[in-house]
Design a protein around this motif. Structure first.
Motif, mmCIF file in Angstrom:
data_model
loop_
_atom_site.group_PDB
_atom_site.id
_atom_site.type_symbol
_atom_site.label_atom_id
_atom_site.label_comp_id
_atom_site.label_asym_id
_atom_site.label_seq_id
_atom_site.Cartn_x
_atom_site.Cartn_y
_atom_site.Cartn_z
ATOM 1 N N GLY A 122 0.792 -1.223 0.000
ATOM 2 C CA GLY A 122 0.000 0.000 0.000
ATOM 3 C C GLY A 122 0.822 1.269 0.000
ATOM 4 N N GLY A 123 2.092 1.186 -0.389
ATOM 5 C CA GLY A 123 2.946 2.368 -0.419
ATOM 6 C C GLY A 123 3.859 2.450 0.785
ATOM 7 N N PHE A 124 3.754 1.494 1.679
ATOM 8 C CA PHE A 124 4.557 1.466 2.909
ATOM 9 C C PHE A 124 6.004 1.099 2.599
ATOM 10 C CE2 PHE A 124 5.986 -0.948 6.735
ATOM 11 C CZ PHE A 124 5.863 0.074 7.682
ATOM 12 N N ALA A 125 6.213 0.256 1.584
ATOM 13 C CA ALA A 125 7.559 -0.247 1.297
ATOM 14 C C ALA A 125 7.877 -0.164 -0.191
ATOM 15 C CB ALA A 125 7.661 -1.702 1.752
ATOM 16 N N ALA A 126 9.167 -0.171 -0.495
ATOM 17 C CA ALA A 126 9.613 -0.224 -1.892
ATOM 18 C C ALA A 126 10.274 -1.575 -2.126
ATOM 19 C CB ALA A 126 10.594 0.900 -2.173
ATOM 20 N N LEU A 127 9.876 -2.228 -3.213
ATOM 21 C CA LEU A 127 10.375 -3.555 -3.543
ATOM 22 C C LEU A 127 11.261 -3.452 -4.786
ATOM 23 C CD1 LEU A 127 10.229 -6.728 -3.393
ATOM 24 C CD2 LEU A 127 8.141 -6.555 -4.753
ATOM 25 N N THR A 128 12.497 -3.930 -4.669
ATOM 26 C CA THR A 128 13.403 -3.926 -5.819
ATOM 27 C C THR A 128 13.577 -5.362 -6.283
ATOM 28 O OG1 THR A 128 14.540 -2.098 -4.765
ATOM 29 C CG2 THR A 128 15.641 -3.091 -6.650
ATOM 30 N N GLU A 129 13.347 -5.589 -7.582
ATOM 31 C CA GLU A 129 13.406 -6.946 -8.124
ATOM 32 C C GLU A 129 14.299 -6.970 -9.365
ATOM 33 O OE1 GLU A 129 9.197 -9.065 -7.425
ATOM 34 O OE2 GLU A 129 9.043 -7.233 -8.606
ATOM 35 N N GLN A 254 -2.296 4.225 1.373
ATOM 36 C CA GLN A 254 -2.565 3.935 -0.048
ATOM 37 C C GLN A 254 -2.767 5.227 -0.831
ATOM 38 O OE1 GLN A 254 -3.827 2.243 2.440
ATOM 39 N NE2 GLN A 254 -3.825 0.070 1.961
ATOM 40 N N HIS A 255 -3.331 6.236 -0.179
ATOM 41 C CA HIS A 255 -3.516 7.523 -0.847
ATOM 42 C C HIS A 255 -2.259 8.394 -0.721
ATOM 43 C CE1 HIS A 255 -5.328 11.120 -2.428
ATOM 44 N NE2 HIS A 255 -4.869 11.775 -1.377
ATOM 45 N N THR A 256 -1.746 8.537 0.488
ATOM 46 C CA THR A 256 -0.653 9.494 0.695
ATOM 47 C C THR A 256 0.620 9.096 -0.053
ATOM 48 O OG1 THR A 256 -0.055 8.428 2.767
ATOM 49 C CG2 THR A 256 -1.523 10.314 2.918
ATOM 50 N N ALA A 257 0.771 7.790 -0.359
ATOM 51 C CA ALA A 257 1.925 7.365 -1.161
ATOM 52 C C ALA A 257 1.905 8.063 -2.520
ATOM 53 C CB ALA A 257 1.911 5.854 -1.359
ATOM 54 N N GLY A 258 0.728 8.475 -2.973
ATOM 55 C CA GLY A 258 0.600 9.131 -4.275
ATOM 56 C C GLY A 258 0.762 10.639 -4.218
ATOM 57 N N ASP B 124 -1.003 -6.720 -1.049
ATOM 58 C CA ASP B 124 0.370 -6.357 -0.679
ATOM 59 C C ASP B 124 1.235 -5.959 -1.882
ATOM 60 O OD1 ASP B 124 0.371 -8.948 -1.628
ATOM 61 O OD2 ASP B 124 1.315 -9.846 0.121
ATOM 62 N N LEU B 125 1.336 -6.845 -2.884
ATOM 63 C CA LEU B 125 2.229 -6.563 -4.010
ATOM 64 C C LEU B 125 1.499 -5.922 -5.183
ATOM 65 C CD1 LEU B 125 4.398 -9.791 -3.887
ATOM 66 C CD2 LEU B 125 4.775 -7.619 -2.739
ATOM 67 N N SER B 219 14.062 -12.358 -8.925
ATOM 68 C CA SER B 219 14.805 -12.227 -7.654
ATOM 69 C C SER B 219 14.400 -10.954 -6.925
ATOM 70 C CB SER B 219 16.309 -12.155 -7.892
ATOM 71 O OG SER B 219 16.685 -12.938 -8.970
ATOM 72 N N GLN B 220 14.284 -11.097 -5.626
ATOM 73 C CA GLN B 220 14.017 -9.925 -4.800
ATOM 74 C C GLN B 220 15.346 -9.375 -4.314
ATOM 75 O OE1 GLN B 220 10.891 -10.199 -1.796
ATOM 76 N NE2 GLN B 220 12.212 -9.129 -0.358
ATOM 77 N N LEU B 221 15.672 -8.132 -4.700
ATOM 78 C CA LEU B 221 16.946 -7.546 -4.274
ATOM 79 C C LEU B 221 16.797 -6.850 -2.927
ATOM 80 C CD1 LEU B 221 18.350 -6.048 -7.605
ATOM 81 C CD2 LEU B 221 18.591 -8.356 -6.705
ATOM 82 N N SER B 222 15.675 -6.154 -2.749
ATOM 83 C CA SER B 222 15.462 -5.537 -1.440
ATOM 84 C C SER B 222 14.000 -5.188 -1.226
ATOM 85 C CB SER B 222 16.325 -4.277 -1.283
ATOM 86 O OG SER B 222 15.729 -3.194 -1.954
ATOM 87 N N LEU B 223 13.628 -5.101 0.036
ATOM 88 C CA LEU B 223 12.284 -4.680 0.429
ATOM 89 C C LEU B 223 12.466 -3.791 1.650
ATOM 90 C CD1 LEU B 223 9.186 -4.935 0.128
ATOM 91 C CD2 LEU B 223 9.278 -6.913 1.641
ATOM 92 N N LYS B 224 12.253 -2.511 1.467
ATOM 93 C CA LYS B 224 12.541 -1.556 2.535
ATOM 94 C C LYS B 224 11.389 -0.578 2.718
ATOM 95 C CE LYS B 224 17.130 -2.396 2.878
ATOM 96 N NZ LYS B 224 17.762 -2.910 4.036
ATOM 97 N N VAL B 225 11.258 -0.114 3.952
ATOM 98 C CA VAL B 225 10.243 0.890 4.250
ATOM 99 C C VAL B 225 10.580 2.187 3.513
ATOM 100 C CG1 VAL B 225 9.299 2.310 6.103
ATOM 101 C CG2 VAL B 225 9.724 -0.121 6.471
ATOM 102 N N VAL B 226 9.564 2.827 2.959
ATOM 103 C CA VAL B 226 9.770 4.095 2.257
ATOM 104 C C VAL B 226 9.735 5.227 3.286
ATOM 105 C CG1 VAL B 226 8.774 5.678 0.560
ATOM 106 C CG2 VAL B 226 8.619 3.212 0.195
ATOM 107 N N ASP B 227 10.735 6.077 3.244
ATOM 108 C CA ASP B 227 10.734 7.236 4.146
ATOM 109 C C ASP B 227 9.678 8.221 3.693
ATOM 110 O OD1 ASP B 227 12.773 6.562 5.884
ATOM 111 O OD2 ASP B 227 14.298 7.112 4.408
#
Lengths: 302, 253
Positions: A122-129, A254-258, B124-125, B219-227
């Motif tokens: 919901g915008g809480f985290a950033a996922l790098t793949e 979910q909103h504020t992430a935008g 979630d994703l 592959s998942q490289l990272s999963l981090k909280v967004v500031d």
């Protein structure tokens, strides 16, 4: 990473075909393009495929596109991030045996494959793949510059035959184009705006502030007060205005992430405990139906 | 008709903990059924309720959270007659294809399924892919963006809501359908239904009995909280003084 050998671009709109054309050139040697809409081609594209009957739903072409990917041995598929593009990305991924990387705000070449970064939870985290030696990526608008347009000379036609889906009706929609993503000021309305009357007030405020109007997802999808093209959030539009006015918005992530990238945030909400007050620069606690007219009046009397 | 509805158990974002390196800590999380999946459950439940001969099976994959009895009751109280969950530690972090492979295999094992329903994306994703992939893996007619679904003789009538048009399709069975988040309003489970749900059969199968491996394909490289951007948080009330401060703030823009 080494460039992928063969890449298939799947695009519905002309602009996406051109943008994905330049993305394709960055990541792969040889480009083919499937046009889900009117045939078009881009500089660097070697082969163009088009749908034999565009009155038929794109869903009827899944088998044909899956067969094409299998036969031609594409290693990379870049799909426009629209509903039809997402569907074809899923079909392609099932053929290639890979996952799909979607909704990225960053796409780059990594060590082994293509690296994407997206918001999740919901915008809480950033996922790098990172993709492997095969990849399927849904690419959003504006992620790559548009390549030079070329005429699509004699595109090869894909057939909807063998499909168990028939199109009974197709209605074009009046699309309300918005300029939210590029707007200098944005007024966002949340569920504190309950009816057409409050919405009219918010619109008046937006025009006084020379701001574009947006909303939260429930206002568009559940209350149908504004079109879905206007909702701001992790699954909708991301805005980057100098000022964001959050009217009757509680402040769910979910909103504020935008709207988190706004320069300043001004919030009006009845509930003093609303999370928006922990994420704004200036907040006023009160009923927006009473407050907005007062604010507009005071601002008009200089 | 025999229908399956797939759902994912997702953590409520506000309950996710943050580790020192900005990693996500799911240890003390509250889990819930994905909001978008509830639309699929409602759509499938309505179709099922049209005839007493219809069957609806709820299907999920995940780690030990799939055994949570409150969550099992919560899904079974919304229409499905039974539940199947495939469990493995790996599945907590599965990507879209890994998930779809397990779901497709489970659907084949259930057997004679006419249609499977999905929400448009997980809570979630939210890649909006699992329904499309599962349909493709099964080789079924696959449709996403369904804003309305009705039974129509031996098939389904599906309205698709796209960016620039709407389509009405006749989809023959078997089919995989992903519904949009504005397709319906999900029901609230009544206390009576929750009590009944406790008596409905639910099966938990370990992934070990499956051919699908549950391994990530991307592959998942990272999963981090967004500031979040730091803000001044100057809050005023709606009295005269507060209004004057608000007007002054707005004038400075």
């Amino acid at each position: 990473m080494n460039k992928f050998n063969k890449c298939l671009i799947i695009a519905q709109s002309r602009l996406a075909a051109l943008e994905l054309g330049s993305a394709g050139k960055e990541f792969a040697q040889e480009l083919s393009l499937v046009c889900l809409g009117a045939p078009v081609s881009a500089e660097g594209v070697d082969k163009v495929y088009a749908l034999a009957d565009r009155e038929q739903s794109v869903t009827a072409y899944s088998t044909a596109i899956a067969a094409l990917i299998k036969e031609q041995g594409y290693q990379l598929v870049l799909a426009e991030q629209c509903r039809n593009g997402r569907l074809m990305a899923g079909i392609a991924a099932a053929v290639l045996g890979v996952g799909v990387q979607t909704d990225a705000f960053q796409i780059s070449a990594g060590e082994k494959g293509i690296v994407t970064k997206k918001l999740s939870y919901g915008g809480f985290a950033a996922l790098t793949e990172e993709s492997g030696s095969c990849g399927v990526i849904c690419v959003g608008a504006g992620m790559f510059p548009a390549a030079e347009e070329k005429e699509a000379s004699e595109p090869e036609l894909l057939s909807p035959l063998s499909s168990g889906i028939s199109t009974l009706e197709r209605k074009e929609k009046l699309v309300q184009r918005t300029n939210l993503a590029a707007a200098r000021r944005v007024v966002g309305v949340g569920r504190g705006v309950k009816d057409a009357e409050s919405l009219a007030l918010a619109e008046k405020f937006a025009s006084a502030m020379e701001a574009e109007l947006g909303c939260t997802r429930p206002v568009a999808e559940e209350d149908h007060l504004l079109p879905t093209s206007r909702y701001i959030g992790v699954s909708g539009v991301t805005v980057r205005p100098e000022v964001y006015f959050a009217l009757g918005i509680s402040g769910q992530i979910q909103h504020t992430a935008g709207c988190d990238q706004a320069g300043l945030i001004f919030a009006v909400n009845k509930d003093e405990h609303a999370p928006i007050f922990k994420g704004c620069d200036f907040g006023i606690v009160g009923d927006l139906n009473k407050l907005l007219p007062k604010l507009m009046e005071a601002l008009a009397n200089k | 008709m025999k229908y399956v509805v797939c759902y994912k158990l997702v953590p409520n974002e506000s309950s996710i903990g943050v580790g020192g390196d900005k990693s996500l800590d799911f240890g003390g999380c509250e889990w819930e059924i994905g909001q978008y999946d509830l639309r699929a459950v409602e759509t499938a439940a309505k179709l099922t309720e049209a005839s007493p001969e219809n069957v609806l099976i709820a299907l999920t994959v995940g780690d030990a959270v799939v055994e949570n009895s409150k969550l099992k009751k919560s899904i079974l109280a919304r229409g499905p007659q039974e539940l199947l969950a495939v469990k493995s530690e790996k599945l907590a972090n599965a990507d879209s294809l890994a998930t779809a492979q397990v779901l497709a295999e489970a659907i084949k094992k259930i057997g004679d399924v006419d249609a499977v329903f999905f929400g448009e994306g997980s809570g979630d994703l939210y890649s909006q892919q699992v329904g499309n992939m599962t349909g493709a893996l099964l080789g079924w007619n696959t449709v996403n963006a369904a804003s309305r679904v009705e039974a129509d003789g031996d098939g389904l009538l599906v309205e698709r809501n796209l960016e620039d048009c709407t389509e009405v399709l006749k989809v023959s069975l078997p089919a995989a359908v992903s519904v949009t988040s504005d397709s319906c309003v999900p029901r609230l489970a009544s206390m009576k239904e929750i009590l009944k749900a406790g008596k409905k059969p639910s099966t938990i199968e370990p992934l070990e009995g499956y051919q699908a491996d549950g391994d990530r394909k991307v592959s998942q490289l990272s999963l981090k909280v967004v500031d979040k951007t730091a803000r001044k948080c100057q809050i005023v009330s709606d009295d005269e003084e507060g209004l004057a401060a608000a007007v002054a703030w707005l004038r400075k823009l």
